[in-house]
Motif scaffolding. Structure first.
Motif, PDB file in Angstrom:
ATOM      1  N   HIS A  28     -70.314  41.508  21.703  1.00 40.36           N
ATOM      2  CA  HIS A  28     -70.711  42.721  22.405  1.00 40.36           C
ATOM      3  C   HIS A  28     -70.259  42.678  23.865  1.00 40.36           C
ATOM      4  O   HIS A  28     -69.764  43.671  24.408  1.00 40.36           O
ATOM      5  N   HIS A  29     -70.401  41.519  24.483  1.00 35.99           N
ATOM      6  CA  HIS A  29     -70.012  41.379  25.891  1.00 35.99           C
ATOM      7  C   HIS A  29     -68.508  41.570  26.069  1.00 35.99           C
ATOM      8  O   HIS A  29     -68.060  42.156  27.061  1.00 35.99           O
ATOM      9  N   ARG A  30     -67.741  41.098  25.107  1.00 40.54           N
ATOM     10  CA  ARG A  30     -66.282  41.211  25.206  1.00 40.54           C
ATOM     11  C   ARG A  30     -65.769  42.547  24.705  1.00 40.54           C
ATOM     12  O   ARG A  30     -64.570  42.821  24.776  1.00 40.54           O
ATOM     13  N   GLY A  31     -66.656  43.382  24.160  1.00 40.49           N
ATOM     14  CA  GLY A  31     -66.225  44.672  23.659  1.00 40.49           C
ATOM     15  C   GLY A  31     -65.419  44.601  22.392  1.00 40.49           C
ATOM     16  O   GLY A  31     -64.627  45.510  22.096  1.00 40.49           O
ATOM     17  N   GLU A  32     -65.591  43.551  21.606  1.00 42.04           N
ATOM     18  CA  GLU A  32     -64.837  43.378  20.374  1.00 42.04           C
ATOM     19  C   GLU A  32     -65.620  43.949  19.193  1.00 42.04           C
ATOM     20  O   GLU A  32     -66.845  44.074  19.241  1.00 42.04           O
ATOM     21  N   PRO A  33     -64.937  44.299  18.130  1.00 45.54           N
ATOM     22  CA  PRO A  33     -65.624  44.859  16.957  1.00 45.54           C
ATOM     23  C   PRO A  33     -66.628  43.863  16.378  1.00 45.54           C
ATOM     24  O   PRO A  33     -66.425  42.647  16.412  1.00 45.54           O
ATOM     25  N   ILE A  34     -67.702  44.391  15.820  1.00 42.61           N
ATOM     26  CA  ILE A  34     -68.741  43.566  15.219  1.00 42.61           C
ATOM     27  C   ILE A  34     -68.872  43.929  13.754  1.00 42.61           C
ATOM     28  O   ILE A  34     -69.147  45.087  13.401  1.00 42.61           O
ATOM     29  N   ASP A  35     -68.617  42.956  12.884  1.00 39.72           N
ATOM     30  CA  ASP A  35     -68.857  43.099  11.452  1.00 39.72           C
ATOM     31  C   ASP A  35     -69.108  41.716  10.887  1.00 39.72           C
ATOM     32  O   ASP A  35     -69.173  40.733  11.628  1.00 39.72           O
ATOM     33  N   GLN A  36     -69.221  41.627   9.578  1.00 33.94           N
ATOM     34  CA  GLN A  36     -69.537  40.345   8.967  1.00 33.94           C
ATOM     35  C   GLN A  36     -68.510  39.280   9.334  1.00 33.94           C
ATOM     36  O   GLN A  36     -68.877  38.154   9.690  1.00 33.94           O
ATOM     37  N   LEU A  37     -67.240  39.613   9.251  1.00 33.63           N
ATOM     38  CA  LEU A  37     -66.195  38.616   9.462  1.00 33.63           C
ATOM     39  C   LEU A  37     -66.090  38.195  10.921  1.00 33.63           C
ATOM     40  O   LEU A  37     -65.927  37.007  11.221  1.00 33.63           O
ATOM     41  N   THR A  38     -66.180  39.157  11.853  1.00 37.52           N
ATOM     42  CA  THR A  38     -66.075  38.779  13.265  1.00 37.52           C
ATOM     43  C   THR A  38     -67.256  37.913  13.701  1.00 37.52           C
ATOM     44  O   THR A  38     -67.089  36.983  14.484  1.00 37.52           O
ATOM     45  N   VAL A  39     -68.436  38.193  13.171  1.00 35.83           N
ATOM     46  CA  VAL A  39     -69.589  37.355  13.506  1.00 35.83           C
ATOM     47  C   VAL A  39     -69.413  35.964  12.918  1.00 35.83           C
ATOM     48  O   VAL A  39     -69.701  34.947  13.563  1.00 35.83           O
ATOM     49  N   LEU A  40     -68.940  35.895  11.670  1.00 34.23           N
ATOM     50  CA  LEU A  40     -68.707  34.590  11.044  1.00 34.23           C
ATOM     51  C   LEU A  40     -67.678  33.799  11.832  1.00 34.23           C
ATOM     52  O   LEU A  40     -67.837  32.592  12.067  1.00 34.23           O
ATOM     53  N   TRP A  41     -66.613  34.467  12.274  1.00 32.54           N
ATOM     54  CA  TRP A  41     -65.569  33.785  13.039  1.00 32.54           C
ATOM     55  C   TRP A  41     -66.118  33.268  14.383  1.00 32.54           C
ATOM     56  O   TRP A  41     -65.817  32.161  14.805  1.00 32.54           O
ATOM     57  N   GLU A  42     -66.958  34.070  15.013  1.00 30.87           N
ATOM     58  CA  GLU A  42     -67.515  33.661  16.300  1.00 30.87           C
ATOM     59  C   GLU A  42     -68.471  32.474  16.135  1.00 30.87           C
ATOM     60  O   GLU A  42     -68.480  31.558  16.967  1.00 30.87           O
TER      61      GLU A  42
END
Length: 395
Positions: free
Chosen positions: A232-246
């Motif tokens: 959220h801070h970086r303004g990047e998309p949030i979904d299942q895969l992006t959260v898992l990657w983070e």
């Protein structure tokens, strides 16, 4: 017989021999500072006789003191406790090493009272936190936290020190590490909240100011919320895969705090729909109660260490209450009883600035130095060498 009891006997014996020393003791030494009820009753009687202008109450030296001072004190104290006789007063006089040291003995009594009082109020705070955890409230925890803070302020004033939090050294006593059981409903609420935030990332704007990762009771939930906050801070998309990657980038999968299946299940957008704000308030409420219990255990461990001087004990105890006050302030923001700092009421949070988004995303792009060299870059980096065959000789 403990040194504290001997100090109580010594200060009372000193006042029996030199009643005038009450002028130096009475401003800061109170009857409740004595651990034994009989000693507290005798000191109360001495203060009363002094306020009634007893003829012997102004005697300063350890010389002859009217016998009425002793007999009247015992008679007054006997109205409030049993078993006091003239021989009790004589035994107190006999245990006093030096009557002129009454102030020093009094400070010993006050030092013991500080440790005892801090321990008692820390225990009450811990009991209140446990009760609030069962009934789902915060009122008792907040009340007893205020009482403990006020007691520390009063004790600091009586001891003659500053009411200032001081971080204890690493070697300071700490409570034993006993993992506290976590309510299954709370864990379900935390998963529900993370699912809501994953499905509707815009809701992060409404909770990120007062909901912190440490408010989650489960370590895996803390990591998922950190990952959501970072995206959220970086303004990047949030979904299942992006959260898992983070979460993977943060090491939560490598250290087995989380596994991929769990992250995908919690962040499934089709499984959650509800009020993130309300559930977030419940998470912060539970965090406040847990923090109150942890602070109470830490303060109690400090109070049980008799080697701690009163000034250090008060400073360390105030420092231990710091995390509780921080969570309490965020709880007030979450419930609307205190405005959120640096934000105008009623205005939605703005999107992340474009400069911040670009800087964050640039960290994930390949740099030129890591890419294959192009012909242009190779030519640009080749040293300039003159071909001897094309050099013109000077005419």
């Amino acid at each position: 017989m403990t040194p504290l009891v001997q100090a109580e006997q010594a200060v009372l014996g000193a006042v029996f021999l030199a009643p005038g020393q009450l002028d130096q003791l009475s401003p800061w030494l109170r009857p409740e500072h004595f651990s034994r009820p009989a000693h507290a009753a005798i000191y109360t009687a001495m203060l009363k006789l002094r306020s009634d202008d007893h003829p012997a109450s102004k005697a300063q030296d350890a010389g002859p003191v009217p016998m009425s001072w002793m007999t009247d004190t015992v008679a007054e104290a006997s109205k409030h406790t049993r078993g006091l006789t003239a021989s009790s007063a004589h035994s107190l006089v006999a245990t006093c090493p030096r009557p002129e040291h009454a102030v020093v003995y009094g400070r010993m009594v006050l030092e013991g009272a500080i440790h005892r009082s801090v321990a008692q109020h820390a225990t009450r705070l811990h009991q209140a936190a446990r009760a609030d955890a069962i009934r789902g409230g915060v009122e008792e925890s907040v009340h007893h936290a205020d009482v403990l803070s006020n007691v520390l302020a009063d004790l600091a004033r009586r001891w003659g020190g500053e009411r200032r939090p001081v971080a204890p050294p690493v070697s300071a006593p700490s409570p034993p590490a006993h993992p506290q059981p976590v309510d299954e409903q709370l864990l379900a609420d935390e998963e529900f909240l993370l699912g809501c935030l994953s499905a509707r990332p815009k809701k992060l704007d409404e909770v990120v100011g007062w909901l912190h990762p440490g408010d989650f009771a489960d370590a895996g939930h803390q990591q998922i919320y950190r990952s959501l906050g970072a995206l959220h801070h970086r303004g990047e998309p949030i979904d299942q895969l992006t959260v898992l990657w983070e979460t993977q980038r943060r090491g939560a999968l490598a250290n087995r705090t989380l596994d991929a299946e769990r992250v995908l299940r919690i962040c499934d957008p089709s499984a959650f729909a509800g009020s993130a704000e309300y559930v977030g308030e419940q998470v912060v409420r539970a965090s406040l109660v847990r923090t109150a219990a942890a602070s109470a255990r830490q303060v109690r461990a400090l109070a049980d260490d008799e080697s701690l001087a009163p000034g250090r004990l008060i400073g360390y105890a105030l420092h231990a209450l710091g995390p509780l006050e921080e969570v309490r302030q965020r709880w007030r923001i979450a419930t609307g009883t205190e405005p959120e700092p640096h934000s105008a009421a009623g205005q939605p949070a703005a999107d992340p600035p474009a400069a911040r988004i670009e800087a964050a995303r640039s960290r994930s792009r390949p740099h030129l130095s890591n890419a294959a060299p192009t012909a242009a870059s190779t030519a640009a980096s080749r040293p300039a060498v003159l071909d001897r065959t094309h050099r013109r000789s000077p005419s």
